[in-house]
Design an enzyme around this catalytic site. Structure first.
Site, short mmCIF file in Angstrom:
data_model
loop_
_atom_site.label_atom_id
_atom_site.label_comp_id
_atom_site.label_asym_id
_atom_site.label_seq_id
_atom_site.Cartn_x
_atom_site.Cartn_y
_atom_site.Cartn_z
N HIS A 196 3.57 -5.11 3.93
CA HIS A 196 3.75 -5.67 5.19
C HIS A 196 2.92 -7.15 5.28
CE1 HIS A 196 4.30 -1.57 6.69
NE2 HIS A 196 3.44 -1.34 6.28
N ASP B 199 -5.02 -10.72 0.19
CA ASP B 199 -3.26 -11.16 0.24
C ASP B 199 -2.77 -11.11 -1.31
OD1 ASP B 199 -1.47 -12.64 1.26
OD2 ASP B 199 -2.12 -14.40 0.43
N HIS B 200 -1.62 -10.65 -1.15
CA HIS B 200 -0.85 -10.61 -2.36
C HIS B 200 -1.51 -9.40 -3.39
CE1 HIS B 200 1.40 -13.48 -0.84
NE2 HIS B 200 2.28 -13.64 -1.84
N GLU C 283 -0.32 -4.20 11.58
CA GLU C 283 0.49 -3.71 10.48
C GLU C 283 1.94 -4.37 10.75
OE1 GLU C 283 0.43 0.34 8.14
OE2 GLU C 283 2.44 0.06 9.41
N HIS D 215 0.85 -1.13 0.03
CA HIS D 215 0.10 0.15 -0.11
C HIS D 215 0.80 1.24 -0.06
CE1 HIS D 215 -0.24 0.68 4.58
NE2 HIS D 215 1.23 0.60 4.15
N CYS E 99 5.97 6.64 3.83
CA CYS E 99 4.53 5.84 3.35
C CYS E 99 4.18 6.54 2.25
CB CYS E 99 3.82 5.97 4.61
SG CYS E 99 4.30 4.84 5.85
N HIS F 235 4.72 -0.15 -0.69
CA HIS F 235 5.48 -0.84 0.24
C HIS F 235 4.62 -2.05 0.83
CE1 HIS F 235 4.24 2.13 2.90
NE2 HIS F 235 4.06 1.06 3.91
#
Lengths: 144, 144, 144, 144, 144, 144
Positions: E41, E79-80, E124, E14, E33, E39
């Site tokens: 998590h 996810d992903h 996070e 995100h 950010c 980037h």
């Protein structure tokens, strides 16, 4: 050479008893682990494979394949089992953390057609684990 | 008011089976947990006590006493046991995480003569846990 | 050969100061660790023993015995101590993580009459740890 | 000889794609990691330095210096980056965990003027990590 | 009443950017950010369901069903993924930990036909997490 | 309303002694914690702030600001300190986990100009922690 480790988990129960020991010795050596009803653990398994990086994929091993092998060969066999009664290998040997780690090595080594099986680490609890690098001759030539 | 939590651990085995369900329903609902040989977990217990700080000791509760109560009333009773067969409470009820948490509350509440028992949290694995705040009327008046 | 590791914990305080360094050098090198009042850590110790599996017990080492040795020889000596003032070894050497790990090796090696002491790992925090495999000649012949 | 390990963290995103593979092969081998928008991880890095203890400081390495080197040479470069697009090394090679670990070794080795860089361990998730001990000839002479 | 919590994980990327803020404000408030490449998590999600124990099953909720709902409704979707570009909800709102937690609540609440959705906790990183108990009126009547 | 929690760490030493108790009582109640040389811990602090999400930033609180406040007001004051001797608040009260948590609340509450300080959780070890929600009247109106 690079070493890739994947973690997996299974829950099983076991107890410790040796037919070669007297009941008193069994109780003295194994304490409450000698209870024949069994008790259980959330085992955590770390399997390490050693290899060279494939230039095209940038990986030592196909991760999906490794995950499938671990599941089919190990966790599907041991998960939610009473090891002493339900897993053939432990009819002959006591399912100590040491013996389970060696058995997992035996289950995996014929199936590892990628890289080379380097180490099996097995945690019985966060405070107790064993490392096995294979039979002596093999381990001697590959340990790091 | 301050809340103090102490963690303890025990390893036990169990299986899930209800006499009120047919074999098929037992298998469908409980899956591999229905295996009567049992399987096991490293349970992690967190017990929270609520109270005011004793001005002289700076503590809500005597930590040595709390540790002893947890060990004597709970972990000595459940550790290294096959819960279905060896713990009386689970002859009547299924030793699910929910029911074990409630049983631990019952074991502890008459022994907590310091502060007030506020919560029992029980982890079956790091990915699954339950919280119990006591019977409804009590919980309503104390929950935070 | 198999390697068994057991984890133990102790809480202690220490500070860093060298009599061979000037006050300025002490402050520059050790920063806030130079504060003579001391500060503390929850140290986590992992002791690894190497050995062959005893055929009758299925274990490398009697776990109860290993636990007792760790407690008597190490944690009872270091737990809840100000290392610089209360542990003789650290009157001569600075209680850095490195030196504490070596001292723990010295405390344990004469008491390990099972298998062979292979490694002492000591975490000062989850983000900083050291590994010691014994004096050079010994380490050379046994490292994995 | 003693081995000191320091842990650091960074968050980055990446995706897996090889120009030498067809789109079908890329999808088959890399699965959802092939999504060109990228996805991310909280990487955990453990860097191990091997050395002898400096008698005056009691340490293998100046911890403040090590921390600064890790931050300046590694985490400031990789943290909060889309590795494929923003880090030059990954224009040529796929930012797999294996390749990132090797790249971190290359970033660090010319800057480690204390002890000797022994190992780079990189966790992509708690369940997957790689260990790199440097190019073959160097690793052979130093591995433990 | 008892509260059952299940943990799940997903990896996503995100970045933070508000169309209502100037470029300077975006950089000042969001720092690194704000990098539009994104980037990532390893998010850890804990979903808590509140309910009464079903007398026959000894459970608040069918765990297999809960696991399937979490996977189908949440982790398969997130996810992903690059959240800003690939998840519709984050075209309008910034995918901060707060907003992702609320979105997960929205995804789950119509599907929770067992017990009552009580809390969504989203990590996070291990050092930063948020808790959401639902829209105000609902939360007021159920919070613990 | 949403609750955001940030974790921070500090290492400190302390000992337990009450001037209102006799030496015998001090020893009996506090055990080895009564050692006046002190011992230490890696404390882990979790601070929770409650608030509404700012529509423009998508956040309850500016994370950089929160991090700075925690560092300046709490960890810079307590880290690497012998709490009994070097922190004024603990000349009057015993630095138990309970009292340290309350003191951290007092340090933070006048500085939290974003949202509302909801909870201070302080871990002395992974197995022991306290939660403080502020003075009674305030806690009553805000607890969740």
């Amino acid at each position: 050479m690079i070493y890739l480790t994947r973690r997996a988990e299974f829950s099983a129960s076991h107890y410790y008893h040796s037919a070669e020991l007297s009941p008193e010795e069994n109780r003295r050596i194994f304490g409450k682990c000698n209870n024949p009803h069994g008790h259980g653990h959330n085992y955590v398994l770390e399997v390490t494979v050693e290899g060279e990086i494939d230039r095209r994929s940038g990986m030592v091993v196909d991760l999906k394949h490794l995950k499938e092998v671990l599941q089919r060969e190990v966790t599907d066999v041991l998960d939610h089992r009473f090891l002493n009664e339900e897993v053939a290998a432990f009819r002959e040997s006591i399912p100590t953390t040491e013996n389970i780690a060696i058995e997992i090595w035996r289950m995996l080594v014929p199936k590892v057609d990628f890289g080379r099986l380097y180490r099996v680490r097995l945690y019985e609890t966060p405070d107790l684990f064993v490392d096995y690098y294979g039979p002596q001759e093999q381990a001697a030539s590959t340990q790091t």
